[in-house]
Scaffold this active site. Structure first.
Site: not given
Length: 522
Positions: A29, A285
């Site tokens: 991420d 997401e």
């Protein structure tokens, strides 16, 4: 509209990282931001889940902190004494509880510089690090901490968005009481910043959080709009992706206070903010928004699918003329999901599971990206990817992006190298030839995409596995295949890690939300 007031915050003694050099970094991420060093050079910093960090001057070589920070939680580079510093967030989620039993779940941070942040000593300016902490797939929280230098450590300020709460006493996988009184909601309701507890937030007589409607409070990402207003996107699966405006003086959300609807019919929730995409637990997401002055668009990136190597993770792209949306794809559709719909109908799919013939290992599950436009106006897409080798190993990759004629940034087919350039002055005869192509499609595919072969003829025809017409002008290329038009960029790229092979490539985005890459077969 309500805004939580910041508590008094004093800066911790600041760090300078001790680093080691690496050719590759493994950061899940990755969020990218940049600073100028004392010599005026732009330095890029990556921050990721599990308190991973790195920095680089060129996206080619990396400096990584010498100690694995996730194994050093008692004296962490970013959070110091982490358990103590983030204790308020951990009361709700993220430490030694349910899915975080025996450790920490601190995910997906984002760092931004804020000139207007006010410290308790009256000074101004802070790097603000927004992070998420999670104990279950719905009980999570977003907090932020501040520092006067980008390398920290960061002093905890507040926890600003909670999810997974219930109206009544309840539990969800541990002994923690999920009653909303254990979040910041009770105070916000008591001081009338928010107009009461919403019945939309819960189901089953107030004992269960309504994940069809409400978001999972993770994956914060911040940006400034063209007027200098500060915004935060967040959310994962569940009720979708939301956006909140923040007060730059204290970094706190400006909660809407009342429920409502946007002019195009999207939800405005009194606490969570304005809905941008998703819903009904469809995947989505790692939202990230970047504003481009040249096109005057806000570009929204969202990752669909599951994050594992065979989970179908893939990046999607939308854009809007306003930070709050509506965000639309190349077909002009909004990504708000209604009950029973599938998210694969929405969003330009930038990258799926692919492998060109010359590559020894294929790429899987590329996603949860960030984007930066550097001081020269060059775009870089930064993401983590897994590989087609039977493992869950992941690494960061960086691809340049180039604006096509329709105002969509298209990612280059191969990772960034400093000898990459737009093929602006080529003749038809130089471009014509056989190309291996990858059509990334629009599904959340879990298998490897099969490459195809086409031939671009000098007379402007396309033959092979696809047929149609092609044209080019000053480095821009257009493919017309049936009713679909693909526009993008011709590039001369290094196509292997050794630098021994270069090729003419192209990358295009279609009006059908598909992306097609090509690699010339010389």
């Amino acid at each position: 509209m309500g805004c939580q007031l910041s508590r008094d915050v004093s800066a911790l003694p600041q760090n300078e990282w001790t680093t080691t050099n690496q050719a590759r970094v493994s950061i899940h991420d990755p969020s990218v931001t940049s600073i100028k060093d004392d010599q005026g050079n732009e330095i890029f910093y990556l921050f990721g889940s599990h308190i991973a960090q790195a920095k680089t001057e060129d996206f080619l070589a990396w400096e990584v902190p010498f100690v694995n920070e996730y194994e050093n939680m008692d004296d962490n580079l970013l959070f110091g004494k982490t358990k103590e510093n983030l204790a308020e967030t951990f009361k709700w989620a993220g430490y030694d509880d349910a899915d975080s039993a025996g450790g920490f779940n601190i995910w997906a941070p984002d760092v931004i510089w804020n000139d207007s942040y006010e410290w308790s000593d009256g000074s101004k300016g802070a790097y603000m690090l927004y992070y998420s902490a999670s104990s279950t797939w719905r009980r999570s929280a977003i907090g932020f901490a501040v520092a006067k230098t980008i390398e920290g450590p960061y002093t905890y300020d507040s926890t600003i968005v909670y999810s997974g709460f219930t109206e009544k006493d309840s539990t969800d996988g541990s002994e923690r009481n999920t009653n909303y009184g254990n979040t910041n909601l009770k105070r916000l309701i008591d001081d009338k910043s928010i107009n009461g507890f919403s019945e939309k937030w819960v189901i089953e007589d107030g004992l269960t959080y309504n994940t069809d409607y409400a978001p999972n409070a993770i994956d914060p990402a911040l940006f400034y709009d063209e007027d200098g207003r500060l915004w935060m996107t967040y959310g994962s699966w569940s009720g979708g992706i939301y956006i909140l405006e923040l007060d730059p003086k204290n970094g706190q959300p400006i909660y809407p206070g009342e429920d409502g609807l946007t002019s195009d019919g999207r939800t405005i929730d009194r606490y969570f903010g304005t809905k941008l995409s998703g819903g009904y637990h469809q995947s989505g997401e790692g939202a990230y928004i970047v504003y481009d002055e040249d096109t005057d668009y806000y570009y929204l990136f969202v990752t669909y699918g599951g994050l594992s190597a065979k989970g179908g993770y893939n990046m999607r792209l939308f854009r809007s003329e306003s930070p709050e949306g509506p965000y639309l794809d190349a077909k002009g559709n909004s990504p708000i999901i209604e009950k029973g719909e599938q998210n694969i109908k929405y969003g330009i799919k930038l990258m799926g599971n692919y492998q060109f013939a010359h590559q020894r290992t294929g790429f899987r599950a590329a996603g949860h990206n960030s984007v930066i436009i550097d001081e020269n106006g060059d775009w870089y897409l930064v993401f983590h990817t897994r590989f087609n080798n039977g493992s869950e190993v992941h690494e960061v990759r960086v691809h340049s992006m180039y604006m096509n004629e329709d105002g969509w940034p298209v990612p280059a087919p191969f990772e960034y190298r400093d000898n990459e350039e737009i093929a602006e002055n080529m003749k038809d005869s130089q471009i014509a030839g056989r190309y291996e192509i990858i059509n990334h499609g629009t599904d959340n595919g879990k298998t490897m995409i099969k490459s195809q072969v086409i031939e671009l003829l000098e007379n402007g025809e396309i033959k092979g596995d696809l047929s149609g017409k092609w044209s080019h002008s000053k480095g821009a290329i257009t493919l017309t295949i049936g009713e679909n038009i693909f526009k993008g960029t011709l590039l001369e790229q290094q196509i292997d890690a050794t630098g021994e092979r270069t090729s003419l490539t192209f990358s295009t985005i279609g009006n059908n939300n598909e992306s097609i890459w090509g690699n010339k077969q010389d």
